[in-house]
Design a protein around this motif. Structure first.
Motif, PDB file in Angstrom:
ATOM      1  N   SER A  13     -10.199   5.158 -10.060  1.00  0.00           N
ATOM      2  CA  SER A  13     -10.482   6.487  -9.492  1.00  0.00           C
ATOM      3  C   SER A  13      -9.562   6.811  -8.326  1.00  0.00           C
ATOM      4  CB  SER A  13     -11.945   6.561  -9.053  1.00  0.00           C
ATOM      5  OG  SER A  13     -12.224   5.568  -8.083  1.00  0.00           O
ATOM      6  N   ARG A  14      -9.230   5.800  -7.508  1.00  0.00           N
ATOM      7  CA  ARG A  14      -8.354   6.064  -6.357  1.00  0.00           C
ATOM      8  C   ARG A  14      -6.957   6.441  -6.828  1.00  0.00           C
ATOM      9  NH1 ARG A  14      -9.892   1.340  -1.900  1.00  0.00           N
ATOM     10  NH2 ARG A  14     -12.079   1.978  -1.623  1.00  0.00           N
ATOM     11  N   MET A  15      -6.453   5.685  -7.789  1.00  0.00           N
ATOM     12  CA  MET A  15      -5.125   5.998  -8.314  1.00  0.00           C
ATOM     13  C   MET A  15      -5.098   7.396  -8.922  1.00  0.00           C
ATOM     14  SD  MET A  15      -2.986   3.905 -11.211  1.00  0.00           S
ATOM     15  CE  MET A  15      -1.380   4.489 -11.796  1.00  0.00           C
ATOM     16  N   THR A  16      -6.186   7.754  -9.633  1.00  0.00           N
ATOM     17  CA  THR A  16      -6.253   9.081 -10.251  1.00  0.00           C
ATOM     18  C   THR A  16      -6.204  10.178  -9.189  1.00  0.00           C
ATOM     19  OG1 THR A  16      -7.596   8.124 -12.016  1.00  0.00           O
ATOM     20  CG2 THR A  16      -7.603  10.523 -11.801  1.00  0.00           C
ATOM     21  N   ARG A  17      -6.914   9.976  -8.092  1.00  0.00           N
ATOM     22  CA  ARG A  17      -6.897  10.983  -7.023  1.00  0.00           C
ATOM     23  C   ARG A  17      -5.517  11.087  -6.388  1.00  0.00           C
ATOM     24  NH1 ARG A  17     -12.145   8.707  -6.491  1.00  0.00           N
ATOM     25  NH2 ARG A  17     -13.776  10.287  -6.767  1.00  0.00           N
ATOM     26  N   ARG A  18      -4.833   9.961  -6.247  1.00  0.00           N
ATOM     27  CA  ARG A  18      -3.488  10.007  -5.665  1.00  0.00           C
ATOM     28  C   ARG A  18      -2.521  10.736  -6.598  1.00  0.00           C
ATOM     29  NH1 ARG A  18      -4.880   4.640  -3.760  1.00  0.00           N
ATOM     30  NH2 ARG A  18      -3.860   3.685  -5.586  1.00  0.00           N
ATOM     31  N   ILE A  19      -2.700  10.528  -7.911  1.00  0.00           N
ATOM     32  CA  ILE A  19      -1.843  11.242  -8.868  1.00  0.00           C
ATOM     33  C   ILE A  19      -2.114  12.751  -8.781  1.00  0.00           C
ATOM     34  CG2 ILE A  19      -1.398  11.596 -11.328  1.00  0.00           C
ATOM     35  CD1 ILE A  19      -1.920   8.593 -11.705  1.00  0.00           C
ATOM     36  N   TRP A  58       0.838  -1.216   0.000  1.00  0.00           N
ATOM     37  CA  TRP A  58       0.000   0.000   0.000  1.00  0.00           C
ATOM     38  C   TRP A  58       0.864   1.254   0.000  1.00  0.00           C
ATOM     39  CZ3 TRP A  58      -0.546   3.845   3.769  1.00  0.00           C
ATOM     40  CH2 TRP A  58      -1.628   4.708   3.590  1.00  0.00           C
ATOM     41  N   ALA A  59       1.916   1.244   0.808  1.00  0.00           N
ATOM     42  CA  ALA A  59       2.807   2.403   0.877  1.00  0.00           C
ATOM     43  C   ALA A  59       3.537   2.601  -0.451  1.00  0.00           C
ATOM     44  CB  ALA A  59       3.812   2.230   2.016  1.00  0.00           C
ATOM     45  N   ARG A  60       3.979   1.484  -1.081  1.00  0.00           N
ATOM     46  CA  ARG A  60       4.657   1.611  -2.373  1.00  0.00           C
ATOM     47  C   ARG A  60       3.728   2.169  -3.440  1.00  0.00           C
ATOM     48  NH1 ARG A  60       6.940  -3.420  -0.897  1.00  0.00           N
ATOM     49  NH2 ARG A  60       5.385  -4.505  -2.191  1.00  0.00           N
ATOM     50  N   GLN A  61       2.467   1.723  -3.402  1.00  0.00           N
ATOM     51  CA  GLN A  61       1.486   2.223  -4.369  1.00  0.00           C
ATOM     52  C   GLN A  61       1.275   3.720  -4.214  1.00  0.00           C
ATOM     53  OE1 GLN A  61      -0.074   0.328  -6.770  1.00  0.00           O
ATOM     54  NE2 GLN A  61      -0.900   2.264  -7.568  1.00  0.00           N
ATOM     55  N   TRP A  62       1.118   4.149  -2.967  1.00  0.00           N
ATOM     56  CA  TRP A  62       0.959   5.582  -2.691  1.00  0.00           C
ATOM     57  C   TRP A  62       2.180   6.368  -3.177  1.00  0.00           C
ATOM     58  CZ3 TRP A  62      -2.190   9.363  -0.621  1.00  0.00           C
ATOM     59  CH2 TRP A  62      -3.466   8.941  -0.247  1.00  0.00           C
ATOM     60  N   ALA A  63       3.364   5.862  -2.844  1.00  0.00           N
ATOM     61  CA  ALA A  63       4.583   6.573  -3.233  1.00  0.00           C
ATOM     62  C   ALA A  63       4.700   6.644  -4.756  1.00  0.00           C
ATOM     63  CB  ALA A  63       5.799   5.880  -2.630  1.00  0.00           C
ATOM     64  N   ARG A  64       4.369   5.544  -5.435  1.00  0.00           N
ATOM     65  CA  ARG A  64       4.472   5.522  -6.895  1.00  0.00           C
ATOM     66  C   ARG A  64       3.480   6.504  -7.528  1.00  0.00           C
ATOM     67  NH1 ARG A  64       4.356   0.472  -7.366  1.00  0.00           N
ATOM     68  NH2 ARG A  64       2.110   0.174  -7.738  1.00  0.00           N
ATOM     69  N   ASP A  65       2.256   6.521  -7.026  1.00  0.00           N
ATOM     70  CA  ASP A  65       1.252   7.419  -7.597  1.00  0.00           C
ATOM     71  C   ASP A  65       1.575   8.888  -7.328  1.00  0.00           C
ATOM     72  OD1 ASP A  65      -0.040   5.173  -8.481  1.00  0.00           O
ATOM     73  OD2 ASP A  65      -1.514   5.134  -6.848  1.00  0.00           O
ATOM     74  N   LEU A  66       2.022   9.170  -6.099  1.00  0.00           N
ATOM     75  CA  LEU A  66       2.398  10.563  -5.789  1.00  0.00           C
ATOM     76  C   LEU A  66       3.574  11.006  -6.658  1.00  0.00           C
ATOM     77  CD1 LEU A  66       2.125  10.612  -1.881  1.00  0.00           C
ATOM     78  CD2 LEU A  66       0.580  11.697  -3.503  1.00  0.00           C
ATOM     79  N   ALA A  67       4.551  10.086  -6.870  1.00  0.00           N
ATOM     80  CA  ALA A  67       5.702  10.425  -7.710  1.00  0.00           C
ATOM     81  C   ALA A  67       5.264  10.666  -9.149  1.00  0.00           C
ATOM     82  CB  ALA A  67       6.736   9.306  -7.643  1.00  0.00           C
TER      83      ALA A  67
END
Length: 781
Positions: A247-253, A5-14
């Protein structure tokens, strides 16, 4: 699971961060807009975080150079002692700190910031005073300080960059050490007993509320700044859905894009802070100045700002996108959305009132107010403005009727994007609400910290103390010849008792001609040589015991632990006359004995000190400076005192000054942030404006529509701010047990200032608006 979960967040924010910097001119434009808005807020947060260290630095500098402490301990002359005399003055309502120095040996301590002692006739000055003395406006002050300047006081010897201060060389000061605190002998600089007076609980309450009121708009602006360009960004995000993101990934981006702007904003904020830090060292606001070195925020507060701002950017973006449906073929934002709900928005101000309610009626007699409840309650009430305003704007614009073309364009735009309009107004509404509450609190408690003066300003406006040994009549004649002085009343004052040392009965004496004596008492008749005993004075219990013909009294008696006085013997005359006290220029009923000049023993002349009361023509420019120059020519220890109708607590005055300085900074931030927000919204509507112009819409109509789009939310925001501000002000007054009274003039002035800032910003945005209203704005690549 958590690691993935943390890697996914970091990847999307990056990924969002990369989009921000690789999105072409549009992406960079959004990042810069966000960075400027966030940077202004961060700079003000850092400056605010530096205030405690600045105040501490000023206090430490003041303590380090303290010389006159009014201590009862008298130091003997030694090789390491220094005689210091207070020769401070005032020039055009600015204090000029002055000290006369006479070293008594090679080990005499140097004042902080001074390399060597000035010789008699020389002085070292602060840079600000040196500049003033060399300017044309400092001519009258040069006459008062004719000494030769031989050096400059370095930063360690000053409390602010704009402070006016000097040290002059002196001689023959030892005989003037009399315990009055004007001249003293020291062996080191520094306050041995720093002040630790506890502050009034109501004043602490005012400080807490002031900081919350000044900082809450900053937080609101930062939250609004991270959403600059939101509509265009959301349309870009639709492309991500088209290539397979959920949609979640889009919001994180999207949060990553906001994070990029916030991080760049931190850099901008640091640059703005450093620029503001240097500017703060060269300006003076309400007679307060600092050195840039003072403005160092504590590492903990700076780290907190660096962590909270990016985190807030991510959180605000995620919350903002909850109401936006991003689909592969577009963003569903322009369609009619669900009506905003009111119930949860009311919980914020109601919660704030609930936190403040337990302290109602506490006052200053029941200890300090609970800081956490005060801060939390005020924040909830002010943040409640930002929650209620979007609902109010939506509800009102939905009911607005038809009108001209400009009106219809503005109303339709507001109906489609009431949230964006409310965000632009939120900051100014919060600032105005807080300002109204603070103004009510300050106005309500002002009488508790202000004491009406008893001085009769119709009879005199300036009082000058003439030191012992200075002939009074020549001094009075000099004042009569001074430009702007219309009337002079002079008298000498002293003290007498029934014993040479530690008298049991004592009272004051006043020496003057008959005309001046009639200013303080009703006389039966008066000729030079007469002496009067006064009845009907304010605090007069000893005159009857002392006023016995033939009794020997002593003028200037001695007291234990004080230097031996003259103890001039005087016998009460058989023809002692009676007089009745009347209210004198100072508003007192003076008692004791009244002497005409020839009735005073010659030996007593040096031990009485003169008081001169002056009436002046206020229409004469710099009349007060002429009086001060005359006083200095009589004696450098003469102390002119300008009377005023009231005296105010120094702590209360300093807090109010701090409020004005802080409010100035916040108003600057409000104006700058509103301008950035307005330009961002115009940029968003570039193609729409160009299309309307291409179809023949007049520029004047479009300009009016933009003005209406600003005016309607501002009017609603100021109305809400007034209601919340009056409510908070009422609660604060009840907490301090002060009668609730609304100063409508101040409330209207706060509203007017807020509206004035918005009008100014709108006028500044008109030139860019006119440039955008061109048909070639429809071009695209």
């Amino acid at each position: 699971m958590k690691a993935r979960w943390a890697r996914q967040w970091a990847r999307d924010l990056a990924m969002g961060t990369r989009f921000a910097f690789t999105g072409g001119r549009e992406g960079w434009g959004r990042v810069l807009l966000t960075a400027v808005g966030v940077g202004l807020g961060v700079a003000l947060l850092l400056l605010t975080a530096a205030i405690p260290s600045a105040l501490t630095a000023r206090h430490d500098r003041e303590n380090a150079r303290t010389d006159i402490t009014f201590s009862d301990v008298r130091k003997p002359k030694a090789d390491n002692t220094l005689i210091v005399a207070n020769v401070s003055t005032t020039f055009r309502e600015k204090n000029v700190r002055g000290r006369e120095l006479e070293p008594e040996g090679p080990g005499a301590p140097l004042p902080p910031g001074v390399e060597k002692f000035p010789a008699p006739g020389e002085m070292v000055v602060s840079a600000a005073l040196d500049e003033l003395l060399k300017s044309d406006s400092g001519k009258l002050l040069r006459e008062r300080l004719p000494m030769r300047t031989v050096g400059t006081i370095a930063e360690p010897g000053l409390i602010g960059s704009a402070e006016l201060a000097f040290y002059m060389g002196g001689e023959g000061l030892a005989p003037r050490i009399d315990g009055s605190g004007r001249v003293t002998r020291i062996d080191r600089f520094g306050n041995p007993q720093p002040s630790s007076d506890a502050m009034d609980p109501v004043l602490i309450l005012m400080v807490l509320v002031m900081f919350v009121v000044l900082l809450t708009p900053v937080g609101v602006f930062i939250a609004a700044a991270v959403r600059f360009g939101g509509e265009r960004r959301d349309r870009r995000l639709a492309a991500l859905r088209l290539v397979g993101s959920d949609s979640r990934m889009t919001r994180r981006i999207a949060a990553g894009e906001a994070l990029a702007g916030a991080v760049v904003g931190l850099g901008f904020g640091m640059v703005f802070f450093l620029i503001g830090r240097e500017i703060a060292g060269s300006v003076e606001v309400l007679d307060v100045s600092v050195f840039p070195s003072y403005l160092n925020p504590s590492p903990a507060l700076a780290a907190l700002v660096a962590l909270v701002v990016p985190a807030a950017a991510v959180l605000v973006t995620l919350l903002a996108l909850r109401g936006v449906v991003i689909e592969p073929l577009g963003v569903v934002r322009s369609a009619r959305s669900a009506r905003r709900r009111l119930w949860w928005r009311l919980l914020l101000p109601l919660g704030g009132l609930a936190m403040l309610y337990p302290m109602i009626g506490q006052g200053r007699e029941n200890g300090d107010f609970n800081q956490y409840l005060v801060i939390g309650g005020v924040i909830l009430l002010l943040v409640g403005v930002t929650a209620l305003l979007p609902w109010i704007v939506e509800a009102v614009v939905a009911r607005l009727g038809s009108g001209g073309v400009a009106w219809q364009l503005a109303v339709r735009r507001l109906q489609l994007s009431s949230g964006a309009a409310a965000r632009m107004v939120n900051g100014i509404a919060v600032a105005v609400a807080g300002a109204i509450a603070l103004q009510m609190l300050f106005a309500g408690v002002e009488s508790d910290y202000t004491e009406a003066s008893k001085n009769d300003l119709t009879r005199a406006q300036i009082q000058v103390s003439v030191p012992n040994g200075v002939p009074l009549d020549p001094a009075a004649e000099k004042f009569e010849r001074t430009k702007g002085v219309t009337r002079v009343s002079a008298s000498s004052e002293g003290y007498l008792g029934d014993l040479r040392k530690d008298p049991e009965f004592s009272n004051g004496i006043t020496v003057a001609d008959c005309a001046s004596l009639r200013e303080v008492a009703t006389l039966p008749s008066c000729h030079d040589g007469d002496v009067f005993a006064v009845k009907g004075a304010d605090y007069d219990t000893d005159t009857e015991e002392l006023a016995k013909p033939g009794k020997t009294l002593y003028i200037d008696p001695s007291f234990t632990d004080l230097p031996r006085s003259q103890e001039v013997a005087w016998t009460v005359p058989q023809d002692l006359k009676q007089a009745k006290a009347v209210e004198d220029q100072t508003g007192s009923y003076r008692g004791g004995f009244l002497f005409t000049p020839s009735a005073l023993p010659a030996k007593a002349a040096p031990v009485v000190y003169g008081q001169i009361y002056l009436s002046v023509d206020e229409s004469v420019p710099d009349v007060n400076e002429y009086v001060r120059n005359t006083a200095t020519s009589i004696s450098r220890f003469s102390n002119p005192f300008l009377w005023s109708s009231s005296d105010q607590s120094e702590q209360y005055t300093s807090i109010r000054t701090g409020l004005f300085v802080g409010a100035t900074c916040v108003l600057f931030l409000i104006g700058a942030s509103l301008l950035v927000s307005q330009l961002e919204q115009l940029r968003e509507r570039k193609k729409l404006l160009s299309a309307l112009v291409a179809f023949g819409t007049r520029r004047r109509t479009l300009s009016l529509s933009v003005l209406w789009q600003t005016a309607i939310p501002i009017a609603l925001g100021l109305a809400l701010a007034s209601a919340v501000g009056l409510t908070l002000g009422t609660v604060l007054l009840k907490m301090s047990t002060t009668p609730v009274r609304v100063d409508w003039a101040s409330v209207l002035s706060m509203i007017g200032i807020g509206a004035g800032v918005v009008v100014l910003v709108t006028l500044l945005s008109l030139p860019p608006l006119l440039r955008l209203m061109r048909a070639d704005g429809l071009r695209t690549e």
